[in-house]
Design an enzyme around this catalytic site. Structure first.
Site, short mmCIF file in Angstrom:
data_model
loop_
_atom_site.label_atom_id
_atom_site.label_comp_id
_atom_site.label_asym_id
_atom_site.label_seq_id
_atom_site.Cartn_x
_atom_site.Cartn_y
_atom_site.Cartn_z
N ASN A 55 0.84 -1.19 0.00
CA ASN A 55 0.00 0.00 0.00
C ASN A 55 0.89 1.26 0.00
OD1 ASN A 55 -1.61 2.20 0.78
ND2 ASN A 55 -3.03 0.88 1.89
N GLU A 82 -0.94 -12.99 6.32
CA GLU A 82 -1.82 -12.33 7.28
C GLU A 82 -2.63 -13.39 7.99
OE1 GLU A 82 -4.16 -8.94 6.31
OE2 GLU A 82 -2.48 -7.90 5.37
N ASP A 111 -0.36 -3.22 10.47
CA ASP A 111 -1.71 -3.65 10.16
C ASP A 111 -2.65 -2.62 10.77
OD1 ASP A 111 -2.83 -5.94 8.70
OD2 ASP A 111 -4.11 -6.09 10.45
N PHE A 187 -6.76 7.58 0.99
CA PHE A 187 -7.13 6.26 0.48
C PHE A 187 -8.15 5.61 1.42
CE2 PHE A 187 -5.02 3.23 3.41
CZ PHE A 187 -4.29 4.13 4.17
N LYS A 210 -3.97 15.02 7.82
CA LYS A 210 -3.91 13.58 8.13
C LYS A 210 -2.77 13.30 9.11
CE LYS A 210 -4.93 9.12 7.11
NZ LYS A 210 -4.91 8.26 5.97
N ARG A 216 -1.77 6.34 12.15
CA ARG A 216 -0.48 5.91 11.58
C ARG A 216 0.63 6.86 12.04
NH1 ARG A 216 -2.41 5.20 7.24
NH2 ARG A 216 -2.76 3.00 7.68
P1 ITT Z 1 -0.56 -3.94 3.29
O1 ITT Z 1 -1.18 -5.11 4.06
O2 ITT Z 1 0.11 -4.36 2.04
O3 ITT Z 1 0.33 -3.10 4.18
P2 ITT Z 1 -3.32 -2.99 3.17
O4 ITT Z 1 -3.97 -1.78 2.60
O5 ITT Z 1 -3.91 -4.33 2.80
O6 ITT Z 1 -1.76 -2.95 2.83
P3 ITT Z 1 -4.12 -3.53 5.89
O7 ITT Z 1 -4.19 -5.00 5.69
O8 ITT Z 1 -3.49 -3.02 7.16
O9 ITT Z 1 -3.30 -2.82 4.74
O10 ITT Z 1 -5.59 -2.94 5.71
C1 ITT Z 1 -5.94 -1.76 6.26
C2 ITT Z 1 -7.19 -1.25 5.59
O11 ITT Z 1 -7.88 -0.39 6.52
C3 ITT Z 1 -6.86 -0.38 4.39
O12 ITT Z 1 -6.82 -1.11 3.20
C4 ITT Z 1 -7.97 0.66 4.43
O13 ITT Z 1 -9.11 0.17 3.81
C5 ITT Z 1 -8.24 0.81 5.92
N1 ITT Z 1 -7.35 1.87 6.48
C6 ITT Z 1 -6.30 1.72 7.32
N2 ITT Z 1 -5.71 2.89 7.58
C7 ITT Z 1 -6.39 3.81 6.86
C8 ITT Z 1 -6.26 5.19 6.68
O14 ITT Z 1 -5.27 5.87 7.24
N3 ITT Z 1 -7.12 5.81 5.88
C9 ITT Z 1 -8.12 5.14 5.28
N4 ITT Z 1 -8.32 3.83 5.38
C10 ITT Z 1 -7.46 3.15 6.17
#
Ligand code: ITT
Length: 232
Positions: A55, A82, A111, A187, A210, A216
């Site tokens: 991501n 995961e 995560d 996102f 943000k 984060r």
């Molecule tokens: P990686 O596992 O490759 O790091 P991912 O996007 O799949 O990427 P996660 O498994 O941690 O990451 O999923 C977190 C999800 O939660 C992410 O895809 C978003 O839909 C949501 N999310 C997490 N943090 C966010 C943020 O700062 N803003 C918006 N949505 C967020």
């Protein structure tokens, strides 16, 4: 005695294998892209932190937070395991320990998820899946008649070494789920999350907004302070 044709095709087969190996290495260990006004992070050294994520938004946010602390970070866009759990920290720790062994280097895994109070914490650790399947629109429909719209975002980080040790950090931001999506930046669920004390969504506020509030940024600042203190 092999014919000329066989020798040539064996040579080109080896060349193709070498090329595809190089292509894979280049793709997985991403070359850093220079962000506006920030110092270039290349070349990597022993203190560079490799962030295992696919991501790019997560990576850019982490990079913006760690940069003022002088901590170098690079993206390692490799798939990771995961495990199924409702605890973000457990998922991050398992994936980080496994990735550190696999890549034979210290790595960072994060995560994160959105936890909605009236839905008993759903989508939580399933946030990525829910976003990919029903999206922001489908999720808002689930919340259609709900007047209680409190929620929080959480990020759990694990920094693991190939020898098996790991360190964990987490950050949380409370807020509410808006009634309609607003804003184009960021996102995931950014267009529907309004942090407590603010009047706009993460997607309306942009990067500075943000970084001021986000789960984060909180987690990565904790990591940065620890990292500087321990000078590992
Ligand atoms: P990686 O596992 O490759 O790091 P991912 O996007 O799949 O990427 P996660 O498994 O941690 O990451 O999923 C977190 C999800 O939660 C992410 O895809 C978003 O839909 C949501 N999310 C997490 N943090 C966010 C943020 O700062 N803003 C918006 N949505 C967020």
């Amino acid at each position: 005695m092999p014919s000329m044709l066989q020798v040539r095709s064996e040579g080109s087969r080896r060349a193709i294998v070498r090329l595809s190996e190089r292509k894979w290495r280049n793709r997985v260990f991403e070359k850093p892209r220079k962000l506006h006004g920030e110092a270039d992070t290349s070349p990597s050294d022993k203190r560079t932190l490799w962030f295992v994520t696919q991501n790019r938004h997560k990576y850019q946010e982490a990079r913006r937070t760690l940069d003022p602390f002088g901590i170098k970070i690079r993206m390692l866009a490799s798939p990771k395991t995961e495990i199924q759990s409702t605890i973000l920290g457990e998922i991050a720790k398992f994936a980080a320990q496994e990735a550190a062994k696999k890549h034979k280097r210290r790595v960072l895994v994060e995560d994160s998820g959105l936890f909605v109070r009236i839905l008993n914490g759903f989508p939580g650790t399933f946030s990525s899946y829910v976003h990919d399947t029903i999206g922001v629109g489908g999720f808002l429909r689930l919340m259609n008649r709900q007047t209680r719209r409190e929620a929080y975002f959480q990020a759990s980080l694990a920094l693991a070494s190939p020898r098996g040790s790991s360190q964990e950090f987490s950050g949380k931001v409370h807020g509410t789920i808006s009634h309609k999506p607003s804003g184009t930046q960021g996102f995931g669920f950014d267009p529907i999350f309004i942090p407590r004390g603010a009047r706009k969504t993460f997607a309306q506020g942009g990067t500075q907004f943000k970084d001021k509030y986000s789960h984060r940024a909180i987690a990565f600042r904790k990591l940065a302070r620890w990292y500087i203190r321990t000078k590992i």
